[in-house]
Design an enzyme around this catalytic site. Structure first.
Site, short mmCIF file in Angstrom:
data_model
loop_
_atom_site.label_atom_id
_atom_site.label_comp_id
_atom_site.label_asym_id
_atom_site.label_seq_id
_atom_site.Cartn_x
_atom_site.Cartn_y
_atom_site.Cartn_z
N LYS A 10 0.83 -1.21 0.00
CA LYS A 10 0.00 0.00 0.00
C LYS A 10 0.86 1.27 0.00
CE LYS A 10 -3.96 -2.24 2.28
NZ LYS A 10 -5.02 -2.05 3.31
N TYR A 50 -12.46 -2.51 -3.70
CA TYR A 50 -13.01 -2.64 -2.34
C TYR A 50 -14.55 -2.55 -2.33
CZ TYR A 50 -8.38 -2.42 -0.10
OH TYR A 50 -7.11 -2.69 0.34
N PHE A 58 -15.62 3.08 6.94
CA PHE A 58 -14.25 3.45 6.60
C PHE A 58 -13.99 3.48 5.09
CE2 PHE A 58 -14.40 -1.14 7.61
CZ PHE A 58 -13.92 -1.69 6.43
N ARG A 86 -1.35 -14.47 4.51
CA ARG A 86 -2.09 -13.81 5.61
C ARG A 86 -1.33 -13.95 6.92
NH1 ARG A 86 -6.77 -11.92 4.45
NH2 ARG A 86 -7.72 -12.09 6.51
N THR A 92 -5.09 -7.47 10.60
CA THR A 92 -5.46 -6.24 9.88
C THR A 92 -5.07 -4.99 10.67
OG1 THR A 92 -7.33 -7.42 8.92
CG2 THR A 92 -7.39 -5.02 8.81
N ARG A 103 2.84 -6.35 9.15
CA ARG A 103 2.08 -5.22 9.70
C ARG A 103 2.65 -4.77 11.04
NH1 ARG A 103 -3.46 -7.72 7.50
NH2 ARG A 103 -3.78 -6.42 5.65
N ASN A 113 -2.21 0.20 6.77
CA ASN A 113 -1.69 -1.06 7.31
C ASN A 113 -0.76 -1.82 6.34
OD1 ASN A 113 -3.68 -1.95 5.60
ND2 ASN A 113 -4.65 -3.32 7.06
N HIS A 116 -2.13 -5.58 1.68
CA HIS A 116 -3.41 -6.29 1.55
C HIS A 116 -3.13 -7.68 1.02
CE1 HIS A 116 -7.49 -7.37 0.33
NE2 HIS A 116 -6.91 -7.85 -0.77
N GLU A 127 -9.49 -11.09 -7.31
CA GLU A 127 -8.55 -9.97 -7.13
C GLU A 127 -7.39 -10.05 -8.13
OE1 GLU A 127 -9.50 -9.29 -2.37
OE2 GLU A 127 -7.47 -9.90 -2.98
P1 CMP Z 1 -7.45 -4.63 3.64
O1 CMP Z 1 -7.00 -6.02 3.86
O2 CMP Z 1 -6.81 -3.89 2.52
O3 CMP Z 1 -9.03 -4.62 3.41
C1 CMP Z 1 -9.84 -3.50 3.72
C2 CMP Z 1 -9.12 -2.45 4.51
O4 CMP Z 1 -9.95 -1.53 5.21
C3 CMP Z 1 -8.29 -3.11 5.59
O5 CMP Z 1 -7.19 -3.77 4.99
C4 CMP Z 1 -7.98 -1.91 6.49
O6 CMP Z 1 -6.80 -1.22 6.11
C5 CMP Z 1 -9.17 -0.97 6.26
N1 CMP Z 1 -9.99 -0.83 7.47
C6 CMP Z 1 -10.20 0.31 8.16
N2 CMP Z 1 -11.00 0.09 9.20
C7 CMP Z 1 -11.32 -1.23 9.19
C8 CMP Z 1 -12.12 -2.07 10.03
N3 CMP Z 1 -12.77 -1.60 11.09
N4 CMP Z 1 -12.21 -3.39 9.71
C9 CMP Z 1 -11.58 -3.89 8.63
N5 CMP Z 1 -10.81 -3.13 7.81
C10 CMP Z 1 -10.68 -1.82 8.08
#
Ligand code: CMP
Length: 142
Positions: A10, A50, A58, A86, A92, A103, A113, A116, A127
């Site tokens: 990212k 997304y 968010f 993962r 996350t 992370r 973060n 992904h 994806e």
């Molecule tokens: P990612 O795996 O890219 O998928 C969706 C992204 O939304 C996640 O990583 C986070 O960076 C972001 N995000 C922000 N707030 C939340 C939340 N409460 N739960 C899950 N993802 C979140």
């Protein structure tokens, strides 16, 4: 089984010059990079990626973060690649990520973060196809 998964480094991690360090984590875990490109996503491309989160609070912040600078999208291949990826990414929310995970070491918040990764075989398929044509994913077995 040998699987493929989609990785995104990212904008925070690209901006922090962590592409190489993160690629090393993938390779050290036995994941092979079989497709790679650097892109600066626009609202449509990031928003479409997304789409499943469209109703989440968010979503707007997520799309504006993901379009704030370049990303590196990669296809990773290996034994159990989806779960392995993962595992090495960590939770996350970096505040909950285990020691030694990407992370934990490179992310600053749940919003920024660092990486992904696809969360299932179905998402991996969708994806990968979202970012790569078939001829852009290479055969590295020969
Ligand atoms: P990612 O795996 O890219 O998928 C969706 C992204 O939304 C996640 O990583 C986070 O960076 C972001 N995000 C922000 N707030 C939340 C939340 N409460 N739960 C899950 N993802 C979140």
């Amino acid at each position: 089984a040998i699987e493929r998964t989609l990785s995104i480094i990212k904008p925070d991690a690209v901006g922090g010059n962590h592409i190489g360090a993160i690629y090393s984590r993938f390779e050290e875990a036995g994941l092979k990079i079989v497709g790679a490109k650097m892109l600066h996503l626009d609202d449509e491309k990031a928003g479409g990626f997304y789409a499943e989160h469209k109703e989440r609070p968010f979503y707007n912040d997520l799309v504006s973060f993901m379009t704030s600078g370049p990303v590196v999208v990669s296809v990773l291949e290996g034994e159990n690649a989806i779960a392995k990826h993962r595992e090495i990414m960590g939770a996350t929310n970096p505040a909950e990520a285990a020691e030694g995970t990407i992370r934990k070491d490179f992310a600053s918040s749940i919003d920024e973060n660092a990486v992904h990764g696809s969360d299932s075989a179905e998402s991996a398929k969708r994806e990968i196809a979202y970012f790569f044509n078939e001829d852009e994913v290479l055969d590295r077995t020969r």
